[in-house]
Scaffold this active site. Structure first.
Site, mmCIF file in Angstrom:
data_model
loop_
_atom_site.group_PDB
_atom_site.id
_atom_site.type_symbol
_atom_site.label_atom_id
_atom_site.label_comp_id
_atom_site.label_asym_id
_atom_site.label_seq_id
_atom_site.Cartn_x
_atom_site.Cartn_y
_atom_site.Cartn_z
ATOM 1 N N MET A 45 13.240 5.915 -51.398
ATOM 2 C CA MET A 45 12.949 5.897 -49.972
ATOM 3 C C MET A 45 14.108 6.576 -49.258
ATOM 4 S SD MET A 45 10.071 4.353 -50.011
ATOM 5 C CE MET A 45 9.682 3.800 -48.351
ATOM 6 N N ARG A 82 19.427 -1.700 -45.257
ATOM 7 C CA ARG A 82 18.108 -1.556 -44.643
ATOM 8 C C ARG A 82 17.322 -0.433 -45.289
ATOM 9 N NH1 ARG A 82 19.468 -1.465 -38.475
ATOM 10 N NH2 ARG A 82 20.051 0.621 -39.110
ATOM 11 N N GLY A 83 18.040 0.488 -45.905
ATOM 12 C CA GLY A 83 17.543 1.711 -46.542
ATOM 13 C C GLY A 83 16.063 2.009 -46.451
ATOM 14 N N CYS A 84 15.241 1.104 -46.947
ATOM 15 C CA CYS A 84 13.825 1.444 -47.060
ATOM 16 C C CYS A 84 13.011 0.796 -45.968
ATOM 17 C CB CYS A 84 13.332 0.990 -48.418
ATOM 18 S SG CYS A 84 14.051 -0.570 -48.913
ATOM 19 N N ILE A 85 12.156 1.611 -45.377
ATOM 20 C CA ILE A 85 11.324 1.117 -44.285
ATOM 21 C C ILE A 85 9.863 1.181 -44.704
ATOM 22 C CG2 ILE A 85 10.749 1.429 -41.867
ATOM 23 C CD1 ILE A 85 13.699 0.797 -42.450
#
Lengths: 411, 105
Positions: free
Chosen positions: A157, B102-105
């Site tokens: 991601m 938080r990296g991935c949303i």
């Protein structure tokens, strides 16, 4: 006269050019959009290409035709931005001075960052549907696929449209069922996340849906290497997932010129941006919209559309010397195709995760986090809405830029 | 949120064991936190990553992703997985006393 330069003529750049062109006379504000090519792809349509449900031609139009008159379009690659001098340098030697700059150059795929991905097997049994060429080549590969292990894989991601890989898995289940060979095909979904999706309630719902459709879920898999010849995905912690056909979502970065522009971007060439005002952290007169920004929202067209409303107001305020407003709440709204003529809908923002219920109000007509045929029709109709409502800079009737709690059920 | 005792000091952690307040963390806590994650000994390379994680957190408000770590910490992604086998970004954040990236949303 003030000068606005917009880098990128995709969803965000086109929306901003058209909205601001309506608000300002040409004598008051010049608007110049720069893009390296003249092909505007309706990216959500790429999902349907591998299954023969859309043609790459029919989801693409020219960029220049999408702009209102009075918007100048330059088809040149950007070399770099000098944020100290307020200048954009183009590769053909042109120098553009700006009073306000909007970075809207989106995200690009960088498959070369994963060991082996572009090696043997690339575009033969290793594909991505995130480009028109890849989606078209995958259509041929699926057509001649008679059985075996099909692995859908997210390398890392952030990616554009985080639900698209799930949709691909759901549609593949439907596609092979229709072809009568579903029993011959093992479907596997391999993700670096600890579940099917990033947010807990949606992750549980989508995880059950994968199970229902017989798609194996492999989580916390950080792809370190693709071995195309041997048909293996290898993680950094040395786990292996074998495949006969790999559908991968390569890692994403921002545009290359961002990396050549000192102070503008982060390590991955995305632009650090205030998540509510959309003003860049680089300079007060530089803003970013859509996939190009590093705000913690999904990289999705709906997000870009909602950002457009907030950013239009803040560009106006900036030009008038007024204080910016924290207008963007992280609102995202995504249809999720689940196959068999059905779809889910999710609606969420920075603070509220996707919840079940109805949309846009308790009276519906669309259902949140539950499959329905109407959602599927909504998804199909959205392509028309994209070209005729969103890009021209109109508002969506009944759907505000700010997320509404109306119709949502608390878990 | 709950409290737990690490190296004899009470600290606030969330459900997953990440620090709520990075200011409560001290270097003396790191060996205990590491052992809880199956890392018996913290080498200089571990410390390089831990310090980098905290520096990034205080500058940017969130810990870096594995990919950003690999590009900027001076430790390759491959080595990061050798140092923190179960997921460098998450485990290093936990041992460095900062919230989950938080990296991935």
């Amino acid at each position: 006269m003030r000068r606005l330069v917009i880098l990128g003529g995709g969803t965000g750049g086109t929306i901003m050019a058209n909205r601001l062109r309506k608000d300002y006379a040409e004598e008051a504000l010049s608007i110049t959009v720069v893009d390296q090519d003249d092909h505007h792809v309706y990216q959500p349509g790429l999902l349907f290409v591998p299954f023969g449900l859309a043609d790459p031609e029919e989801i693409s139009r020219t960029r220049h035709r999408q702009f209102h008159s009075g918007v100048e379009f330059l088809r040149v690659e950007v070399d770099r931005v000098d944020i100290d001098l307020d200048k954009v340098y183009l590769v053909d030697g042109t120098v553009l001075d700006y009073d306000v700059l909007i970075v809207a150059t989106g995200a690009r795929l960088v498959p070369e960052e994963t060991e082996g991905m572009l090696g043997e097997g690339w575009m033969e049994k290793v594909f991505t549907f995130y480009t028109p060429e890849g989606a078209a080549a995958l259509a041929d590969a699926l057509e001649s696929f008679e059985g075996g292990r099909l692995v859908v894989n997210i390398v890392d991601m952030p990616i554009k449209c985080p639900v698209a890989p799930l949709e691909f898995a759901f549609l593949a289940d439907w596609y092979f069922t229709e072809r009568g060979i579903r029993d011959e095909v093992e479907l596997v979904y391999v993700t670096p996340l600890d579940g099917a999706f990033t947010k807990p309630v949606a992750s549980a719902t989508l995880g059950s849906l994968l199970a229902e459709k017989g798609v194996e879920l492999v989580t916390e898999f950080n792809t370190g290497e693709v071995d195309g010849a041997g048909g293996r995905l290898i993680s950094y912690d040395e786990r292996e997932v074998p495949f006969d056909l790999l559908v991968t979502i390569p890692v994403h970065s921002g545009a290359e010129y961002v990396g050549r522009s000192p102070g503008l971007g982060d390590d991955l060439d995305f632009v650090p941006t205030d998540e509510h005002t959309l003003q860049s952290k680089a300079r007060a007169n530089v803003f970013a919209i859509g996939d190009a920004s590093a705000v913690p929202a999904s990289k999705a067209g709906s997000v870009t559309h909602f950002e457009g409303e907030a950013l239009t107001e803040n560009v106006r305020r900036f030009l008038a010397g007024e204080e910016l407003v924290a207008g963007f709440d992280g609102h995202a709204n995504c249809f999720i195709e689940t196959g068999f003529h059905k779809a889910l809908l999710i609606d969420f923002n920075y603070d509220t995760e996707p919840l079940p219920g109805h949309f846009p109000t308790a009276a519906g007509p669309l259902t949140l986090m539950r499959e329905s045929r109407l959602n599927h029709l909504g998804k199909l109709m959205f392509q028309w809405v994209y070209w005729h409502v969103l890009l021209p800079g109109r508002d969506l009737p009944g759907v505000g830029a700010e997320m509404s709690m109306s119709g949502k059920e608390n878990p | 949120m709950s409290t737990t005792t690490i190296a004899g000091v009470q600290v606030d952690v969330n459900d997953e064991g990440f620090f709520e307040d990075p200011e409560q963390w001290t270097e003396a806590m790191a060996p205990d936190l590491a052992r809880a994650e199956g890392i018996d000994e913290l080498t200089d390379r571990h410390w390089q990553v831990l310090h980098f994680m905290r520096q990034e957190y205080f500058e940017k408000g969130t810990g870096p992703t594995v990919r950003a770590l690999g590009k900027t910490s001076g430790v390759s992604v491959k080595e990061l997985y050798q140092l923190f086998p179960k997921g460098p970004a998450k485990i290093a954040a936990k041992v460095a006393g900062i919230p989950k990236p938080r990296g991935c949303i």
